[in-house]
Design a protein around this motif. Structure first.
Motif, PDB file in Angstrom:
ATOM      1  N   ALA A   1       0.866  -1.181   0.000  1.00 22.17           N
ATOM      2  CA  ALA A   1       0.000   0.000   0.000  1.00 22.17           C
ATOM      3  C   ALA A   1       0.901   1.228   0.000  1.00 22.17           C
ATOM      4  O   ALA A   1       1.896   1.284   0.727  1.00 22.17           O
ATOM      5  CB  ALA A   1      -0.924   0.011   1.213  1.00 22.17           C
ATOM      6  N   ALA A   2       0.542   2.213  -0.821  1.00 18.40           N
ATOM      7  CA  ALA A   2       1.366   3.417  -0.926  1.00 18.40           C
ATOM      8  C   ALA A   2       0.559   4.511  -1.610  1.00 18.40           C
ATOM      9  O   ALA A   2      -0.498   4.250  -2.205  1.00 18.40           O
ATOM     10  CB  ALA A   2       2.637   3.131  -1.733  1.00 18.40           C
ATOM     11  N   CYS A   3       1.081   5.724  -1.535  1.00 12.08           N
ATOM     12  CA  CYS A   3       0.469   6.863  -2.219  1.00 12.08           C
ATOM     13  C   CYS A   3       1.236   7.169  -3.498  1.00 12.08           C
ATOM     14  O   CYS A   3       2.431   6.866  -3.613  1.00 12.08           O
ATOM     15  CB  CYS A   3       0.487   8.109  -1.342  1.00 12.08           C
ATOM     16  SG  CYS A   3      -0.459   7.965   0.189  1.00 12.08           S
ATOM     17  N   ARG A   4       0.556   7.797  -4.435  1.00 12.54           N
ATOM     18  CA  ARG A   4       1.233   8.250  -5.642  1.00 12.54           C
ATOM     19  C   ARG A   4       2.059   9.502  -5.338  1.00 12.54           C
ATOM     20  O   ARG A   4       1.753  10.242  -4.410  1.00 12.54           O
ATOM     21  CB  ARG A   4       0.218   8.532  -6.748  1.00 12.54           C
ATOM     22  CG  ARG A   4      -0.398   7.258  -7.306  1.00 12.54           C
ATOM     23  CD  ARG A   4      -1.449   7.539  -8.342  1.00 12.54           C
ATOM     24  NE  ARG A   4      -2.645   8.126  -7.743  1.00 12.54           N
ATOM     25  CZ  ARG A   4      -3.706   8.513  -8.452  1.00 12.54           C
ATOM     26  NH1 ARG A   4      -3.712   8.382  -9.765  1.00 12.54           N
ATOM     27  NH2 ARG A   4      -4.750   9.024  -7.852  1.00 12.54           N
ATOM     28  N   GLU A   5       3.084   9.700  -6.123  1.00 16.96           N
ATOM     29  CA  GLU A   5       3.925  10.881  -5.970  1.00 16.96           C
ATOM     30  C   GLU A   5       3.139  12.135  -6.371  1.00 16.96           C
ATOM     31  O   GLU A   5       2.292  12.079  -7.262  1.00 16.96           O
ATOM     32  CB  GLU A   5       5.182  10.746  -6.837  1.00 16.96           C
ATOM     33  CG  GLU A   5       6.123  11.939  -6.801  1.00 16.96           C
ATOM     34  CD  GLU A   5       6.634  12.253  -5.405  1.00 16.96           C
ATOM     35  OE1 GLU A   5       5.909  12.939  -4.648  1.00 16.96           O
ATOM     36  OE2 GLU A   5       7.754  11.834  -5.077  1.00 16.96           O
TER      37      GLU A   5
END
Length: 208
Positions: free
Chosen positions: A79-83
């Motif tokens: 799980a991660a956020c976009r730049e």
């Protein structure tokens, strides 16, 4: 060409003053600095050695306003956020985030696929670093897209090599950087340079 000690000091001064300025003269030094290598080494070593099922990996220049454990799940591998998009005013489409992920906040569930991912990211980083030259051309207006050798680029390349990885894209409320500082109404995590320094430039914009 070799980088002198004075070049080294000058480069770090420039980076400290503006982390998103890419000093062309010290390009090789900046791109392959100890910062990127130490970060991807820490990610690899912490993830491979932890006995835990899940690892939450965050940069030092972050501050949580909400508990990230609430978004931990076995539904995904990563799980991660976009730049964030920098220089949004110049983007003809008005984009605020990019298609690739920011590695300043990662949730990784440990399994065979993610272990392979982390090892591959490190291998790619070493290959990028080895082939870097001082004559690389950079676009300072697209710093995160043009860093030819950093942990984020290596991680995203590795991620794109495995179609089977389940990647959960988090709302960027969980990774608010400079471009989103005045846009996101309910921030859950700030990710800003010099965030923990006294009298940092972001203080007037932060939700208490």
């Amino acid at each position: 060409s070799e980088v002198s000690e004075s070049d080294l000091l000058d480069c770090f001064k420039k980076i400290e003053k503006n982390p998103h300025d890419i000093p062309r003269a010290a390009g090789k030094l900046y791109q392959s600095s100890a910062v990127w290598r130490s970060k991807i080494l820490a990610l690899r070593d912490c993830f491979l050695k932890t006995p835990k099922k899940t690892l939450i990996f965050v940069d030092a220049d972050t501050k949580f306003l909400a508990d990230p454990s609430e978004i931990v799940s076995d539904f995904y591998d990563i799980a991660a956020c976009r730049e964030n998009c920098y220089y949004q005013d110049e983007d003809v489409f008005g984009r605020c985030v990019n298609f690739y992920i920011n590695t300043g906040f990662l949730i990784l569930n440990k399994n065979e696929k993610t272990i392979n991912l982390i090892n591959e990211a490190f291998s790619i980083y070493e290959n990028l670093e080895k082939n870097l030259t001082t004559n690389e051309l950079f676009n300072p207006k697209r710093p995160n897209e043009n860093l030819t050798c950093n942990d984020q680029r290596a991680f995203n390349i590795a991620l794109s090599k495995d179609y089977s990885l389940k990647t959960f894209i988090l709302s960027n409320e969980w990774n608010v950087r400079q471009p989103l500082l005045k846009i996101v109404e309910n921030p859950k995590m700030y990710h800003l340079p010099d965030l923990h320094k006294k009298n940092n430039p972001w203080e007037p914009f932060l939700v208490k």
